[in-house]
Design an enzyme around this catalytic site. Structure first.
Site, mmCIF file in Angstrom:
data_model
loop_
_atom_site.group_PDB
_atom_site.id
_atom_site.type_symbol
_atom_site.label_atom_id
_atom_site.label_comp_id
_atom_site.label_asym_id
_atom_site.label_seq_id
_atom_site.Cartn_x
_atom_site.Cartn_y
_atom_site.Cartn_z
ATOM 1 N N GLU A 18 24.445 44.178 41.624
ATOM 2 C CA GLU A 18 24.501 45.552 42.120
ATOM 3 C C GLU A 18 25.782 45.874 42.873
ATOM 4 O O GLU A 18 26.144 47.028 43.018
ATOM 5 C CB GLU A 18 23.295 45.867 43.006
ATOM 6 C CG GLU A 18 23.126 44.953 44.200
ATOM 7 C CD GLU A 18 21.926 44.034 44.069
ATOM 8 O OE1 GLU A 18 21.366 43.935 42.949
ATOM 9 O OE2 GLU A 18 21.549 43.408 45.065
ATOM 10 N N GLU A 63 21.579 33.726 46.819
ATOM 11 C CA GLU A 63 20.619 34.699 47.340
ATOM 12 C C GLU A 63 19.309 34.006 47.714
ATOM 13 O O GLU A 63 18.742 34.251 48.784
ATOM 14 C CB GLU A 63 20.370 35.778 46.290
ATOM 15 C CG GLU A 63 19.390 36.856 46.689
ATOM 16 C CD GLU A 63 19.197 37.889 45.591
ATOM 17 O OE1 GLU A 63 18.753 39.007 45.911
ATOM 18 O OE2 GLU A 63 19.498 37.579 44.412
ATOM 19 N N TRP A 110 18.752 46.342 58.778
ATOM 20 C CA TRP A 110 19.705 46.944 57.850
ATOM 21 C C TRP A 110 20.393 48.128 58.541
ATOM 22 O O TRP A 110 21.610 48.130 58.722
ATOM 23 C CB TRP A 110 18.999 47.356 56.558
ATOM 24 C CG TRP A 110 18.893 46.248 55.562
ATOM 25 C CD1 TRP A 110 19.612 46.117 54.413
ATOM 26 C CD2 TRP A 110 18.034 45.094 55.614
ATOM 27 N NE1 TRP A 110 19.256 44.950 53.752
ATOM 28 C CE2 TRP A 110 18.294 44.318 54.460
ATOM 29 C CE3 TRP A 110 17.067 44.641 56.512
ATOM 30 C CZ2 TRP A 110 17.619 43.114 54.196
ATOM 31 C CZ3 TRP A 110 16.409 43.449 56.258
ATOM 32 C CH2 TRP A 110 16.680 42.701 55.115
#
Length: 797
Positions: free
Chosen positions: A379, A675, A448
């Site tokens: 992404e 990841e 975040w």
């Protein structure tokens, strides 16, 4: 070679583009996303040689390459970079005097979708910022009353030999269609450019470059070449990178080479990208992984394939369609990323830890391409949580200040009116809901969105720029207000059911709304669910961001904001302790991540910290000395142990192998951080991205604890930016040496220690004026200032 000229003021941008108007390629039919060509836009003008420099200024909706009389201008790649185009769009300026010639001159641009309208993000949606690419450029001569050339209706365009160009899907080039005369004013097939709607013509957002550009940084020769089947060659670069391949031998005319880029091979020895395929959230439909380039040879000597309108995350490239006579010995992997100065070095007596440090550095290099991305393949978006986690480590490896500040301006531009921060910045939807259910639900997740406060704080600690602190403070305050309002605005249904009457502290308990939580803890499948109670995470981050925003506000003299955030921080701290902390120092929800966060964020009272750390060490031991953390807490874990009396547990965890562990990744062949902790299984099968740097935040522990060079946790005024440091090495039980060298705003700081013949010896070298508190392993404390200093004590194990 041309040089990039600085644009110190925004007014200079307007002057450099005086007379230019936005133009778009002649594109009567727009091809499907991912299959759109790069267009050539050009003009021809006359010039009489005089003794005054000539400058080209340009920017675009899309990405561009500029050429003057057939020669490429500058060394920037993917210009003008990735940005929140509605708020800031950088204009580069180049001295092109040496490329000019008396008489007729041609300036030409290759323009492709780039981030502006190309496929982007997890779901690879296109047209995020608009459905037409556009160019704004001017050629000016110092002292002249009018530009020599400026974009306008007299320009012309045509599709180029780059028949497909997309940052996610890849680039295709048909060399047979390339006519070198295009770049010299000749050739056929041109049509007038299209004017751009007035809404795109504003100049207020045009700004000078504010951070190092993306460049070609390094070339890698393949370390292995295999031929798994007829017509197929697989090149192994030996290193996972962000960039592209350059081929100098393209074969006879008509040869069609297809390059598939990936991070791993399947059992047959060919590239597989199955583990990189994303999906549509609404339907679960799998999407192509992309990263496929193509080139058709014209058979011309000297032709080179180098796809500058895309990048890929890869270690391996599979080339199909290779004729037997083709010589691929000149193939090179081109490492491409923002040109950040390397500022930090670490070394120690354990080669595995040195290797770990460099693997983390490579993972960072793969993810600093115009903006801090999460990964360079699936992404490649500016996920806020990833940079929040990693920025302090990044500042130990490279100069990330201007790079981060540029991104924080995008974050401010994309912040919603209510203060929440989208998960991805730059955000195609801008500062509002996108209409995509998952994206809108996930905006404002704890850990975040906290990038709005925690990234400016870490930049302040590392670089000490008061002007930057003042610039980014309003964004942080708005985020804290949003998080506090969210906490006060509701109670989790499970809490309501178990305790119908709310307690006073629940005003600051952030247990509602969507949060990713710790994300990708071992053995915990990712399942984004807004009904899950992540209050132990959300409330911890509410306290952390509010507390540090209060400190920042006090630094810049905003007493009202400081008081407001201090009140929120105190309330969140009390709420967290009331809900999650037991009287014996244990937590009501027991995971390594919660304990690490509790200690690192100062959530545990001083008299209970030893007990809390001891329980954390027990959890680590129960996991057989393996990690149990995910994205948010992995970088906090070792320091939480070491700073609270559990040094043995910290080092045993650091040097553990198998999964989940850092060295387990390396033993399985990782050249960048994964990841998933088990990103490659025992049979070599991969899952998820193999280049996600968040878990690489462990590299900070190597500098700050193993070598022992650290900043104060909360620098007092005048101590920020390495004006004061703490030197406190914590030698591991098997180490005999370690060193850290940092280039700081104050100058070079070096710390090195050795153990020999039972003596611990420490060398500290400080720039003039820098203060250091030095704490030796035997507890001896010293204060020194500037210059070279030597310390020694008995080495205890």
């Amino acid at each position: 070679m041309t040089m990039t000229a600085p644009l110190p003021h925004t007014e200079t941008v307007a002057r450099a583009l005086d007379g230019a108007t936005w133009v778009s390629p002649h594109e009567p039919e727009i091809a499907p996303a991912g299959k759109r060509p790069a267009h050539l836009l050009r003009t021809t003008f006359t010039w009489e040689s005089v003794d005054a420099p000539v400058t080209l200024a340009a920017t675009a909706h899309g990405i561009y390459e500029a050429f003057v009389n057939g020669v490429r201008v500058g060394d920037e790649e993917l210009a003008p970079g990735f940005t929140e185009y509605r708020a800031q769009l950088e204009v580069s300026r180049h001295d092109i005097t040496s490329l000019m010639r008396p008489g007729t001159n041609t300036v030409a641009f290759l323009l492709s979708d780039g981030w502006y309208r190309g496929r982007h993000g997890f779901e690879r949606r296109a047209d995020g910022w608009g459905d037409r690419t556009a160019l704004l450029a001017a050629v000016t001569q110092q002292g002249a009353d009018a530009p020599l050339a400026a974009t306008g209706p007299a320009w012309e365009s045509r599709p180029s030999h780059v028949v497909r160009a997309d940052l996610m899907d890849g680039q295709a080039v048909d060399m047979r269609q390339l006519d070198p005369a295009w770049f010299l004013g000749g050739g056929e097939g041109f049509a007038p450019v299209a004017p751009v709607a007035r809404g795109d013509a504003g100049t207020a957002r045009l700004v000078p470059p504010s951070a190092p550009p993306v460049r070609r940084i390094e070339e890698l020769a393949p370390t292995a070449v295999t031929r798994p089947r007829a017509g197929t060659v697989v090149l192994d670069l030996g290193q996972n990178i962000n960039g592209w391949m350059r081929l100098t031998d393209l074969g006879p005319a008509g040869t069609r080479l297809v390059l598939t880029h990936g991070e791993t091979l399947d059992a047959d020895g060919v590239v597989t990208t199955e583990h990189l395929r994303a999906f549509q959230f609404s339907t679960g439909t799998l999407l192509d992984a992309g990263q496929v380039d193509e080139v058709i040879s014209a058979g011309r000597a000297g032709d080179v394939f180098e796809p500058r309108h895309t990048t890929h995350g890869f270690r391996y490239v599979q080339i199909d369609g290779v004729p037997a006579i083709l010589d691929l010995s000149g193939a090179r992997g081109i490492v491409v990323h923002s040109d950040l100065a390397r500022t930090g070095e670490f070394a120690c007596s354990d080669p595995q830890l040195d290797h770990l440090h460099e693997v983390v550095r490579w993972s960072m290099r793969g993810n600093v391409c115009a903006v801090p991305t999460d990964c360079p393949q699936r992404e490649r978006s500016g996920f806020t949580g990833d940079w929040q986690v990693f920025v302090a480590t990044g500042a130990l490896l490279a100069d990330v200040e201007l790079f981060s500040r540029r991104w924080l301006r995008d974050l401010a531009a994309d912040q919603w009116d209510d203060g929440r921060v989208p998960t991805v910045v730059p955000n195609p939807a801008g500062p509002k809901p996108s209409g995509i259910a998952f994206e809108d639900m996930s905006a404002g997740s704890a850990g975040w969105g906290d990038a709005a406060a925690l990234v400016p704080w870490e930049l302040w600690r590392a670089y000490g720029d008061a002007e930057a602190l003042a610039e980014h403070l309003p964004t942080a305050v708005r985020w804290v207000r949003y998080a506090a309002a969210s906490a006060a605005g509701g109670r989790h249904p499970d809490r309501v059911a178990s305790r119908p009457e709310p307690q006073a502290h629940e005003t600051f308990l952030w247990d509602t709304g969507f949060h990713f939580g710790e994300w990708l803890e071992p053995g915990v499948p990712p399942h984004p669910d807004p009904t899950v109670d992540h209050g132990i995470v959300g409330t911890a981050f509410l306290h952390r961001s509010a507390h540090l925003t209060a400190v920042m506000a006090a630094f810049v003299g905003d007493d009202d904001a400081a008081a407001e955030c201090r009140r929120i921080a105190d309330g969140a701290l009390a709420a967290w302790r009331a809900e999650y902390l037991c009287t014996d120092g244990t937590l009501t929800e027991e995971t390594q991540a919660h304990y690490a966060r509790a200690l690192a964020f100062g959530l545990v009272p001083e008299d209970l910290r030893a007990a809390t750390a001891a329980r954390l060490a027990e959890l680590v031991a129960q996991a057989d000395w393996h990690l149990g953390t995910g994205f948010l807490a992995t970088g906090l874990l070792l320091q939480a142990l070491a700073d609270h009396g559990q040094v043995h547990a910290a080092f045993r965890l650091l040097t553990s192998t198998g999964h989940p562990s850092w060295l387990g990744m390396l033993d399985a062949g990782a050249t960048t951080m994964w990841e998933w902790w088990d990103g490659v299984d025992a049979d070599g099968r991969a899952r998820g991205s193999l280049n996600h740097y968040s878990k690489g935040a462990v590299a900070s522990f190597l500098h700050t604890h193993v070598a022992g060079l650290r900043l104060p946790d909360e620098p007092a005024p005048g101590q920020e930016g390495y004006r004061r440091v703490v030197v406190q090495p914590i030698p591991g039980p098997t180490l005999t040496s370690a060193s850290s060298v940092l280039e700081t705003r104050q100058g070079r700081i070096a710390v090195a220690w050795t153990i020999e013949d039972g003596t611990f010896r420490l060398e500290v070298d400080l720039p003039d004026g820098v203060e250091a508190q030095v704490l030796l392993p035997d507890g001896a404390l010293s204060e020194v200032r500037g210059g070279a200093h030597t310390f020694a004590c008995a080495a205890g194990r």
